[in-house]
Design a protein around this motif. Sequence first.
Motif, PDB file in Angstrom:
ATOM      1  N   GLU A   8       7.107  11.420  -0.374  1.00 51.45           N
ATOM      2  CA  GLU A   8       8.247  11.180   0.504  1.00 51.45           C
ATOM      3  C   GLU A   8       7.822  10.460   1.785  1.00 51.45           C
ATOM      4  N   GLN A   9       6.700  10.890   2.358  1.00 48.98           N
ATOM      5  CA  GLN A   9       6.181  10.228   3.557  1.00 48.98           C
ATOM      6  C   GLN A   9       5.843   8.759   3.271  1.00 48.98           C
ATOM      7  N   ALA A  10       5.238   8.522   2.121  1.00 49.00           N
ATOM      8  CA  ALA A  10       4.886   7.152   1.743  1.00 49.00           C
ATOM      9  C   ALA A  10       6.143   6.306   1.557  1.00 49.00           C
ATOM     10  N   GLN A  11       7.180   6.918   0.973  1.00 46.81           N
ATOM     11  CA  GLN A  11       8.430   6.190   0.787  1.00 46.81           C
ATOM     12  C   GLN A  11       9.095   5.862   2.123  1.00 46.81           C
ATOM     13  N   GLN A  12       8.967   6.765   3.068  1.00 46.33           N
ATOM     14  CA  GLN A  12       9.482   6.475   4.410  1.00 46.33           C
ATOM     15  C   GLN A  12       8.751   5.281   5.026  1.00 46.33           C
ATOM     16  N   GLN A  13       7.447   5.237   4.814  1.00 44.80           N
ATOM     17  CA  GLN A  13       6.663   4.102   5.289  1.00 44.80           C
ATOM     18  C   GLN A  13       7.060   2.822   4.560  1.00 44.80           C
ATOM     19  N   ASP A  73       0.833  -1.213   0.000  1.00 45.61           N
ATOM     20  CA  ASP A  73       0.000   0.000   0.000  1.00 45.61           C
ATOM     21  C   ASP A  73       0.865   1.259   0.000  1.00 45.61           C
ATOM     22  N   SER A  74       1.964   1.227   0.786  1.00 38.36           N
ATOM     23  CA  SER A  74       2.853   2.399   0.851  1.00 38.36           C
ATOM     24  C   SER A  74       3.520   2.653  -0.495  1.00 38.36           C
ATOM     25  N   LYS A  75       3.936   1.594  -1.150  1.00 38.84           N
ATOM     26  CA  LYS A  75       4.535   1.752  -2.485  1.00 38.84           C
ATOM     27  C   LYS A  75       3.522   2.325  -3.472  1.00 38.84           C
ATOM     28  N   SER A  76       2.276   1.818  -3.335  1.00 38.50           N
ATOM     29  CA  SER A  76       1.224   2.319  -4.237  1.00 38.50           C
ATOM     30  C   SER A  76       0.953   3.799  -3.992  1.00 38.50           C
ATOM     31  N   ARG A  77       0.928   4.191  -2.720  1.00 42.25           N
ATOM     32  CA  ARG A  77       0.683   5.608  -2.393  1.00 42.25           C
ATOM     33  C   ARG A  77       1.813   6.482  -2.918  1.00 42.25           C
ATOM     34  N   ALA A  78       3.055   6.025  -2.734  1.00 42.39           N
ATOM     35  CA  ALA A  78       4.205   6.803  -3.217  1.00 42.39           C
ATOM     36  C   ALA A  78       4.129   6.982  -4.736  1.00 42.39           C
ATOM     37  N   GLU A  79       3.812   5.935  -5.433  1.00 40.75           N
ATOM     38  CA  GLU A  79       3.688   6.013  -6.886  1.00 40.75           C
ATOM     39  C   GLU A  79       2.517   6.897  -7.297  1.00 40.75           C
ATOM     40  N   SER A  80       1.424   6.805  -6.509  1.00 41.28           N
ATOM     41  CA  SER A  80       0.236   7.607  -6.814  1.00 41.28           C
ATOM     42  C   SER A  80       0.530   9.099  -6.685  1.00 41.28           C
ATOM     43  N   TYR A  81       1.221   9.482  -5.608  1.00 43.04           N
ATOM     44  CA  TYR A  81       1.554  10.905  -5.422  1.00 43.04           C
ATOM     45  C   TYR A  81       2.540  11.375  -6.481  1.00 43.04           C
ATOM     46  N   GLN A  82       3.409  10.508  -6.909  1.00 43.11           N
ATOM     47  CA  GLN A  82       4.344  10.848  -7.983  1.00 43.11           C
ATOM     48  C   GLN A  82       3.567  11.174  -9.260  1.00 43.11           C
TER      49      GLN A  82
END
Length: 233
Positions: free
Chosen positions: A104-109, A63-72
Amino acid sequence: MGIFKRLFTIGKAETNAAIDKLEDPIKMTEQGIKDLKKDLDNSLQALAEVKAIAIRSRKELSDSKSRAESYQQKAIAILKKAESGSIDSAEADRLAKEALKKKEQAQQQVAVHQEEVDKFEKNINQLESKIHNLKSTISRYENELKTLKARSKVSEATKKINKQVSGIDSSGTVSMLEKMKQKVAEDEALAEAYGDIANQSKSIDDEIDQALDETSANAESSLEALKKQLKSS
């Protein structure tokens, strides 16, 4: 585990010596196997719990990877709209920057969840290895127990037989046979003594009658012989 180390990991001679010192090695071995099976149940339960946590951690990682990609992708889309004039450039920069912060926050997660997943995977491997070893140990000890029970039955039967054989004299069997032989000999001697007494107690008349019987028998024999002689002449 102490009993099993003594029973199964030392040499055969030492194993036999250790078994001899135990009050009931079979019961102690059975209890040891029960304890190992309890450890196995606990390990299986712990493995299931760790796997459940690992599954959640992998899902959170995904989910965190998906969020990071989504914000990108959102940041890129906003900047493209600014290029096409659909949105104010300054506003687009602000929104794109906020999207990148979320990324960035998602990537930290992602990093945190990845570390958790790695840790749980390691725990799972350790538990699975322990469970495999426990199963192998239990199987080996159960086979050893079967052999131990068989040996125990044979040794117990042999011990009883040897005890019976070695205890013949102590049971009085030989003594009773000797007494019986002595009794039979005494009875035979007594019978012979009574016979002698019977012979000695004959009266004069008995002796005369016995003599006459012998004389009559001799006369009868002589008569027959004489008759044969006359016929032949």
